[in-house]
Every structure is written in structure tokens, then in C-alpha cells.
Design a protein around this motif. Sequence first.
Motif, mmCIF file in Angstrom:
data_model
loop_
_atom_site.group_PDB
_atom_site.id
_atom_site.type_symbol
_atom_site.label_atom_id
_atom_site.label_comp_id
_atom_site.label_asym_id
_atom_site.label_seq_id
_atom_site.Cartn_x
_atom_site.Cartn_y
_atom_site.Cartn_z
ATOM 1 N N ARG A 122 2.145 -8.613 -8.900
ATOM 2 C CA ARG A 122 1.215 -9.673 -9.280
ATOM 3 C C ARG A 122 -0.015 -9.596 -8.384
ATOM 4 N NH1 ARG A 122 4.811 -13.810 -6.591
ATOM 5 N NH2 ARG A 122 3.731 -14.415 -4.668
ATOM 6 N N ALA A 123 -1.159 -10.086 -8.904
ATOM 7 C CA ALA A 123 -2.414 -10.082 -8.160
ATOM 8 C C ALA A 123 -3.339 -11.126 -8.773
ATOM 9 C CB ALA A 123 -3.064 -8.701 -8.181
ATOM 10 N N ASP A 124 -4.425 -11.441 -8.031
ATOM 11 C CA ASP A 124 -5.393 -12.418 -8.531
ATOM 12 C C ASP A 124 -6.179 -11.883 -9.716
ATOM 13 O OD1 ASP A 124 -4.542 -14.116 -6.554
ATOM 14 O OD2 ASP A 124 -6.200 -13.652 -5.193
ATOM 15 N N SER A 125 -6.594 -10.618 -9.630
ATOM 16 C CA SER A 125 -7.427 -10.027 -10.680
ATOM 17 C C SER A 125 -7.062 -8.559 -10.827
ATOM 18 C CB SER A 125 -8.919 -10.169 -10.347
ATOM 19 O OG SER A 125 -9.257 -11.525 -10.119
ATOM 20 N N GLY A 126 -7.601 -7.956 -11.892
ATOM 21 C CA GLY A 126 -7.338 -6.545 -12.128
ATOM 22 C C GLY A 126 -8.301 -5.982 -13.151
ATOM 23 N N TYR A 134 -5.554 4.198 -15.769
ATOM 24 C CA TYR A 134 -5.407 3.621 -14.434
ATOM 25 C C TYR A 134 -5.312 2.111 -14.570
ATOM 26 C CZ TYR A 134 -10.160 1.769 -14.323
ATOM 27 O OH TYR A 134 -11.298 1.043 -14.584
ATOM 28 N N VAL A 135 -4.731 1.482 -13.549
ATOM 29 C CA VAL A 135 -4.682 0.025 -13.424
ATOM 30 C C VAL A 135 -5.004 -0.300 -11.971
ATOM 31 C CG1 VAL A 135 -3.283 -2.060 -13.577
ATOM 32 C CG2 VAL A 135 -2.973 -0.237 -15.257
ATOM 33 N N ARG A 152 2.894 -6.156 0.353
ATOM 34 C CA ARG A 152 1.703 -7.005 0.273
ATOM 35 C C ARG A 152 0.498 -6.182 0.714
ATOM 36 N NH1 ARG A 152 2.978 -12.444 -0.365
ATOM 37 N NH2 ARG A 152 5.162 -12.979 0.022
ATOM 38 N N ALA A 153 -0.576 -6.267 -0.073
ATOM 39 C CA ALA A 153 -1.782 -5.497 0.230
ATOM 40 C C ALA A 153 -2.981 -6.202 -0.373
ATOM 41 C CB ALA A 153 -1.657 -4.071 -0.319
ATOM 42 N N ASP A 154 -4.181 -5.726 0.028
ATOM 43 C CA ASP A 154 -5.408 -6.259 -0.559
ATOM 44 C C ASP A 154 -5.642 -5.710 -1.960
ATOM 45 O OD1 ASP A 154 -5.871 -7.674 1.763
ATOM 46 O OD2 ASP A 154 -7.093 -6.087 2.652
ATOM 47 N N SER A 155 -5.184 -4.473 -2.204
ATOM 48 C CA SER A 155 -5.377 -3.860 -3.515
ATOM 49 C C SER A 155 -4.376 -2.727 -3.686
ATOM 50 C CB SER A 155 -6.814 -3.321 -3.665
ATOM 51 O OG SER A 155 -7.050 -2.295 -2.700
ATOM 52 N N LEU A 156 -4.086 -2.396 -4.950
ATOM 53 C CA LEU A 156 -3.229 -1.276 -5.305
ATOM 54 C C LEU A 156 -3.803 -0.622 -6.556
ATOM 55 C CD1 LEU A 156 0.438 -2.573 -4.808
ATOM 56 C CD2 LEU A 156 -0.790 -0.925 -3.389
ATOM 57 N N LEU A 157 -3.776 0.718 -6.574
ATOM 58 C CA LEU A 157 -4.311 1.488 -7.700
ATOM 59 C C LEU A 157 -3.228 2.409 -8.231
ATOM 60 C CD1 LEU A 157 -6.659 2.492 -9.508
ATOM 61 C CD2 LEU A 157 -7.176 4.149 -7.699
ATOM 62 N N TRP A 158 -2.918 2.284 -9.542
ATOM 63 C CA TRP A 158 -1.980 3.191 -10.207
ATOM 64 C C TRP A 158 -2.759 4.177 -11.053
ATOM 65 C CZ3 TRP A 158 -1.151 3.560 -15.618
ATOM 66 C CH2 TRP A 158 -0.141 4.445 -15.980
ATOM 67 N N VAL A 165 1.139 5.213 -6.977
ATOM 68 C CA VAL A 165 0.456 3.982 -6.594
ATOM 69 C C VAL A 165 -0.090 4.175 -5.183
ATOM 70 C CG1 VAL A 165 0.691 1.510 -6.211
ATOM 71 C CG2 VAL A 165 1.953 2.600 -8.059
ATOM 72 N N ARG A 166 -1.379 3.890 -4.985
ATOM 73 C CA ARG A 166 -2.007 4.139 -3.694
ATOM 74 C C ARG A 166 -2.906 2.971 -3.308
ATOM 75 N NH1 ARG A 166 -2.790 9.268 -6.204
ATOM 76 N NH2 ARG A 166 -1.658 10.969 -5.191
ATOM 77 N N THR A 167 -3.198 2.911 -2.014
ATOM 78 C CA THR A 167 -4.223 2.024 -1.491
ATOM 79 C C THR A 167 -4.659 2.536 -0.133
ATOM 80 O OG1 THR A 167 -4.808 -0.256 -0.961
ATOM 81 C CG2 THR A 167 -2.609 0.439 -0.373
ATOM 82 N N ALA A 168 -5.906 2.286 0.202
ATOM 83 C CA ALA A 168 -6.429 2.642 1.529
ATOM 84 C C ALA A 168 -6.572 1.425 2.416
ATOM 85 C CB ALA A 168 -7.776 3.341 1.383
#
Length: 290
Positions: A122-126, A134-135, A152-158, A165-168
Motif C-alpha cells: 500500500r502507498a499514498d500515491s502511484g 512498471y508500477v 517500509r520505504a519512501d518509494s518502490l518501483l516494480w 522491485v527496487r528503490t534507492a
Amino acid sequence: MQNIKNALAPASCPATSRYASHASRKASRKASRLWGVLACAILAVFFLGCEEIEEPKPWIRVERPQMLFTDTTLLDSYDKGVLNWRLKTAYLERWADKEIVTVRPVFVDIYDSIGERVAFLRADSGSLDMTFTYVYAYGHVYALTPKGASVRADSLLWNKKDNLVRTASYVRVVSEDGDVLQGVGFESDAQFDNWKILSNVTGIFQDAAKRMKDEDKRQAEAERLNAPPSSSSQAAPVAKPAPAAKPTPVKPTSSPSQSPKPVAPPRPAAQNPAAIQQKLLPKSNSGAAK
């Protein structure tokens, strides 16, 4: 005579003079009011005439999204006929000059190869594209793995190309054992089965001393089982037994003092009494009466 004329002349009435003066004052007031109204009208016309008249503004085109949903909306992604993930949102928009779809909030159910729900995000926006290549989820991202760990993260990219699934950004993971790991950068498969934190990893481990002892015991046992046998522990080869000698046959020898015993003749086999009787009866003639 003059006195008689003065006596007969009508005397001036004070009430009449007062009425006349009141009427004159009233008329003057009305006239002043009329002049005041006329002056106000002249001033209003003067100021209105000096005011600049605004020209009508040209029609301004307001940009609106080509596709807009403000109710519960579901988006499904399939791979070879198998459901990969399902996105649920309450707001979806897409602009005509863009292939990007914006959604908020984001609720994603992730499924395995047999269609079973194994993870949740789940997230606030996407945002995503129309071909689902991609999502991108951002804003208070929370994911739950199949084994019970939370991410928990600020963002996730599939990315569909490598199904990872990755994030920096900064990430915090609480494992199923209660361990807390945090760092910068994150990489995982689409089902969150296998994941890793890329850099600056720190953590808090539950019962660390006991778990380290148990891990050392398991490693020692594994090394003992996998170690090759030493030369001293190897068993000596067992010599094969020699083949047994064949017994030599011994010929029987007759002794002169011993005489052979007589052998009784064999008894005839028992015969059927009916057969014996048939043999003893004389044969009947073929022409005799029965």
C-alpha cells in the motif's frame, strides 16, 4: 372721518401670515431636494462616463484529463493467463498527451504462479503506464512479505522486464523473527520472497547471543558430516576366505564277517475288487438273453 376709515378697514390676521411663511419654506426645501438629486445624477453620469469600459475576455480552454474515475477502480495484470497483481484505488486519471496513469491511494495484492495471494503493498500515491510495464508507488510505502516480514520505504518501483522491485531510498525491514534491519537501497523479487538491503545496513537482532550459539552448532555439525573420512579411521580390507576342499568319495568295502541281508520281494500293488471279479466271471455269449 379718517378714523372711521381706519376702523372699517380689515385688520391683518397673524395666522394667515404664519401659514404663508411655512408654505414658502416647504417649497424651498422641495426645491433644494430636487437640486440635490439633480446634482447627484449629474455627478454619477460624469463619473460613469469617465470609467473605462472593460472588453470581454477571450474564452480560455481548461485542460481536463481524458480519463477520470473517482470511485473504486480495479486494475489486473496477467502473465500467460495467470494473475500477477491486482491494484485497487479510489482515484484514477489519465491525460490525453501522456501514457501515464496516476492513482491514489494504492492497494496492491500480489499473487504467486498458481494464483494464491502471497504479498500486499500500500502507498499514498502511484503511477503506471497503460501497458503495465512498471508500477511506481510513493509516499508511506508499506509491504508485507509471504514469510511475515514488513517493508517500509519512501518509494518502490516494480519493473516487468526483470520482475524485480527496487528503490534507492531509505528502507526499514522487520523480519518474521522480529529483527529490525535498515539501510539505503532495496532489491527484491516481485513476491518479496528473496530481498536484500544494498548499503549502510544496521540492525537490531532478537536473542542474538543464543542464535549465534545455535548457528555455530549447526555449522559444526554440517562440517563434521561433510568432512571426508581420515586414513586412520579407514577400515582394513577383509581377506576373502579360501575355498573349501571338495570331499573325497570313499568306496564301501565288504567285510567277510558280515553277510548281506536277504531282500524281500516287492508286494504286488492292491487291485480293485470289482476288476478282479470281472476277470473271474466267464464271458457271456453275444446271443444269450439278459
